[in-house]
Enzyme design. Structure first.
Site, PDB file in Angstrom:
ATOM      1  N   LEU B  37       0.845  -1.199   0.000  1.00 23.73           N
ATOM      2  CA  LEU B  37       0.000   0.000   0.000  1.00 23.73           C
ATOM      3  C   LEU B  37       0.879   1.248   0.000  1.00 23.73           C
ATOM      4  O   LEU B  37       1.922   1.282   0.651  1.00 23.73           O
ATOM      5  CB  LEU B  37      -0.930   0.005   1.224  1.00 23.73           C
ATOM      6  CG  LEU B  37      -1.850  -1.220   1.365  1.00 23.73           C
ATOM      7  CD1 LEU B  37      -2.817  -1.042   2.525  1.00 23.73           C
ATOM      8  CD2 LEU B  37      -2.633  -1.481   0.096  1.00 23.73           C
ATOM      9  N   ASP B  38       0.442   2.263  -0.738  1.00 24.50           N
ATOM     10  CA  ASP B  38       1.242   3.481  -0.851  1.00 24.50           C
ATOM     11  C   ASP B  38       0.547   4.656  -0.160  1.00 24.50           C
ATOM     12  O   ASP B  38      -0.477   4.489   0.505  1.00 24.50           O
ATOM     13  CB  ASP B  38       1.526   3.801  -2.324  1.00 24.50           C
ATOM     14  CG  ASP B  38       0.256   3.996  -3.141  1.00 24.50           C
ATOM     15  OD1 ASP B  38      -0.808   4.243  -2.535  1.00 24.50           O
ATOM     16  OD2 ASP B  38       0.327   3.920  -4.372  1.00 24.50           O
ATOM     17  N   SER B  39       1.104   5.851  -0.352  1.00 22.57           N
ATOM     18  CA  SER B  39       0.588   7.023   0.362  1.00 22.57           C
ATOM     19  C   SER B  39      -0.842   7.366  -0.052  1.00 22.57           C
ATOM     20  O   SER B  39      -1.635   7.847   0.752  1.00 22.57           O
ATOM     21  CB  SER B  39       1.497   8.227   0.135  1.00 22.57           C
ATOM     22  OG  SER B  39       1.581   8.524  -1.240  1.00 22.57           O
TER      23      SER B  39
END
Lengths: 256, 85
Positions: B37-39
Site C-alpha cells: 500500500l502506498d501514500s
C-alpha cells in the site's frame, strides 16, 4: 485470462521475426525522422516542445499498431477524436509490455502516460518520455502526482493511467489504485476506460516470445465524476469500483 | 464492541477495499513492504475506516506513525474508545 503456453511453432517464429524486426526498423526510422519532424511541428505547426514529442510518440505507436496487424488479428474500436472529451483521463487494463503501444490506436495524440521509474531507463524511449512530459509515479508523492497531473489536464493534455499500477501476472484484472479516480473527482474530467483483450496471450508479463493471440482494443463509454459525488469523501472509491466492474465485464465478454 | 471485533472489522474492511488476501493480514504485516500500500492508499484507508466505524480521523498526526497492521489496530481501537466515552 492468459492462455496456457503451447510449444512454439514455425508460425510463432515468423511472427516474432516480423514483429521484432519491424519494431527495430520502426524505431530506427523514428530516431532518424524525429528531428526534422520535431522542427516541422514546432515551426510550422506551432506546437510546444512537449506537444511535438507527444505527436511523434503517437505516430510511432500508430505505426506499431499497423505492424501488429501483420502478425496477429487485431480489432480496433477506439472511435473518433470527437468521442473523447478534451482533456480526458484514459484508464486501461494492463497485461503486457506492449499495452502502452496500443494507445497508438487512439484517435487523439496529445497524451501523457503515468508510468513507473523503469520505463524512463529504457534506451531511446526514456528521453522521449521525459521530453513528452510523462509522469513518473514512483518519484512523486500523492499530492505531487495530483498537482502535476492537474497541470497536464489544465493544459489540455489527456492522461493515460494503468490503474493496476503494474502488469497482471496471470491475465486477471488486478487491484486498482485510486489515483486516476481521485484525479477525475478533483478536476471534473471524465474517465474513458479502454479494454485491452488478448495482450496477455500475445506477450505475458516476464515473456519475450510472442504468441498467437486475438487482440481487441476497445473504447468504452465515458464515466463522469459528477455521477459519484453523492458518495461524499468515498466518491473516488465508488468510481474506481464502477470502472473496474465495467472493464471486468468487458473482459468476460465472448470474443467477437 | 470488543477489541477483537474492531480488529476483525478493520481487517475485513481493509482486505475488501484493497483486495488483499486474508492470509497476509498478520499483525506484523507492514503496509508498504508486505501489503504493497502506498501514500494514496493511506488516504483511502482513512476514508474506509471513518465509514466503517463512524470515527473521525481526518489529518490526525498519529497516522504518519502507523507502519503495520498492529499499529492500525491500536489506533482504531483508541479512536473507537474515545468516541464511546
Amino acid at each position: 485470462m492468459a492462455a496456457a503456453h503451447q510449444p512454439p511453432t514455425c508460425a510463432d517464429g515468423v511472427r516474432n521475426l516480423v514483429h521484432y524486426g519491424g519494431l527495430t526498423l520502426l524505431t530506427l526510422i523514428t530516431i532518424v525522422l524525429s528531428p526534422p519532424l520535431y522542427i516541422i511541428l514546432r515551426r510550422l505547426g506551432g506546437a510546444t516542445s512537449g506537444q511535438a514529442v507527444r505527436r511523434i510518440i503517437w505516430v510511432y505507436g500508430r505505426a506499431w499498431t499497423w505492424l501488429l496487424r501483420l502478425v496477429v488479428p487485431v480489432r480496433i474500436g477506439t472511435g473518433d477524436a470527437a468521442d473523447y472529451p478534451a482533456p480526458c483521463i484514459i484508464v486501461a487494463n494492463h497485461q503486457s509490455f506492449f499495452d502502452a503501444f496500443c494507445m497508438g490506436a487512439l484517435p487523439i495524440y496529445d497524451l501523457v502516460f503515468v508510468v513507473r521509474s523503469w520505463p524512463f531507463r529504457i534506451p531511446f524511449y526514456g528521453p522521449y518520455m521525459r521530453r513528452g512530459e510523462y509522469l513518473n509515479s514512483e518519484h512523486l508523492s500523492c499530492d505531487e502526482f495530483l498537482d502535476q497531473a492537474v497541470q497536464r489536464l489544465n493544459n489540455g493534455i489527456s492522461v493515460i493511467i494503468f490503474p493496476e499500477g503494474t502488469r497482471s501476472p496471470d491475465g486477471q484484472l488486478g487491484r486498482f489504485y485510486s489515483g486516476a479516480f481521485k484525479l477525475s473527482l478533483q478536476t471534473g474530467v471524465p474517465v474513458i476506460p479502454i479494454c485491452l483483450r488478448g495482450m496477455g496471450d500475445f506477450l505475458p508479463r516476464g515473456g519475450v516470445w510472442l504468441r498467437k493471440a486475438s487482440i481487441t482494443i476497445k473504447k468504452m463509454a465515458p464515466v463522469f465524476p459528477a455521477d459519484f459525488k453523492a458518495a461524499g469523501p468515498g466518491a473516488h472509491l465508488a468510481m474506481r469500483k464502477h470502472v473496474k466492474a465495467l472493464l471486468a465485464t468487458a473482459l468476460r465478454e465472448p470474443a467477437e | 464492541m470488543t477489541d477483537e471485533d474492531i480488529i476483525d472489522r478493520t481487517n475485513a474492511a481493509i482486505a475488501e477495499e484493497f483486495e488483499l488476501d486474508a492470509a497476509d493480514m498478520t499483525p506484523e504485516a507492514s503496509f508498504k513492504d508486505d501489503l504493497g500500500l502506498d501514500s494514496l492508499d493511506a488516504v483511502d484507508m482513512v476514508i474506509v475506516l471513518e465509514q466503517e466505524f463512524g470515527i473521525k480521523i481526518g489529518k490526525d498526526p498519529r497516522i504518519a506513525t502507523i507502519k503495520t497492521l498492529a499499529d492500525l489496530h491500536a489506533f482504531v481501537i483508541d479512536k473507537k474508545r474515545a468516541l464511546e466515552s
